[in-house]
Design an enzyme around this catalytic site. Sequence first.
Site, mmCIF file in Angstrom:
data_model
loop_
_atom_site.group_PDB
_atom_site.id
_atom_site.type_symbol
_atom_site.label_atom_id
_atom_site.label_comp_id
_atom_site.label_asym_id
_atom_site.label_seq_id
_atom_site.Cartn_x
_atom_site.Cartn_y
_atom_site.Cartn_z
ATOM 1 N N LYS A 1 -5.434 -3.431 -0.500
ATOM 2 C CA LYS A 1 -4.516 -3.178 0.616
ATOM 3 C C LYS A 1 -4.538 -1.706 1.018
ATOM 4 O O LYS A 1 -4.496 -1.376 2.212
ATOM 5 C CB LYS A 1 -3.094 -3.600 0.225
ATOM 6 C CG LYS A 1 -2.007 -3.220 1.236
ATOM 7 C CD LYS A 1 -2.201 -3.918 2.580
ATOM 8 C CE LYS A 1 -1.176 -3.423 3.603
ATOM 9 N NZ LYS A 1 0.215 -3.780 3.254
ATOM 10 N N LYS B 1 2.659 6.909 3.968
ATOM 11 C CA LYS B 1 2.738 6.563 2.545
ATOM 12 C C LYS B 1 1.438 5.957 2.050
ATOM 13 O O LYS B 1 0.948 6.273 0.957
ATOM 14 C CB LYS B 1 3.885 5.571 2.332
ATOM 15 C CG LYS B 1 3.957 4.950 0.949
ATOM 16 C CD LYS B 1 4.712 3.617 0.966
ATOM 17 C CE LYS B 1 3.931 2.552 1.684
ATOM 18 N NZ LYS B 1 4.563 1.212 1.619
#
Length: 298
Positions: free
Chosen positions: A175, A242
Amino acid sequence: MFNQIEQVGFVGLGAMGSGIARRLMEAGHPVTGWNRTRSKAEDLLAAGMGWADTPREVAERCDVVFTMLTNTAAIEGAARGEDGLLAGLREGTVWADLSTISPEASVALSEEVAATGASYLDTPVSGSPATLAAGQMSVMVGGDRAAFDHVEQLLHAIGPKVTYIGPHGHAILTKVAINLALVVSVTAFAEAVTLVEKAGVSRAAVVDAALKSVIASPVIGYRAPLLVDDDTVYADVELQQKDLVLAQELGRRYGAMVPTCSAASEMLSAARSSDLSDRDFLVSVADVYRRAAGVEVR
């Protein structure tokens, strides 16, 4: 031996979490939820979702628990303490974390969960609320294969594209790689549009042409229109950066170069000072490019 799936738990009912919880309910699964701010769950409660007062209570009452929270700190906050998930897990329960968190933290959590007799899967999703609503969400899975097999039907209720990647942490790693490519491509798109907008080309015309071109990927497809009609926030600068920070940390750890990641992260850092920093990160980054180029901001 895994528990028969009679009750599904959901911790974290923000924009994405609430949408996923609703899909699980629409697929016929009884869901019990918890969110730090209960008011965000009112629509789900009205639709029949059960409520738990703590993450621990969700774990105690449910056979499979999903979490969808913003970052590593939020997941660990929900996991620990006397009211945390770890305190309520029991043998045979499966905890599937849909969040994108530190791969190292995810693996460490899997070990703590195993000590309770429960199983942990890292199950990050790829997509947005728009992708979810269109029934096109994809799910990646890392962890024990038997645990995955046990919950695979539930995962298909979230999205049709479910891929088992490998051991604990491998889905999170995948991911991070996907989001690195996503942010770089979207940032490059903002750069390209600003370049020709500076030369006098209509922004709306560029976006229209791009959506008909070979670069019209799914993410460009639903994000590019925001440069013309800024009406949705899929992920703001802070949330999207992030993931780039996670990728940069992995690059340092493994000695792998991530130069385009670093360049995109610098643009997102600049976008934090934009007046549009609360908008989707594409809009914020485009604002920085326009101001630097002297393009009229409108």
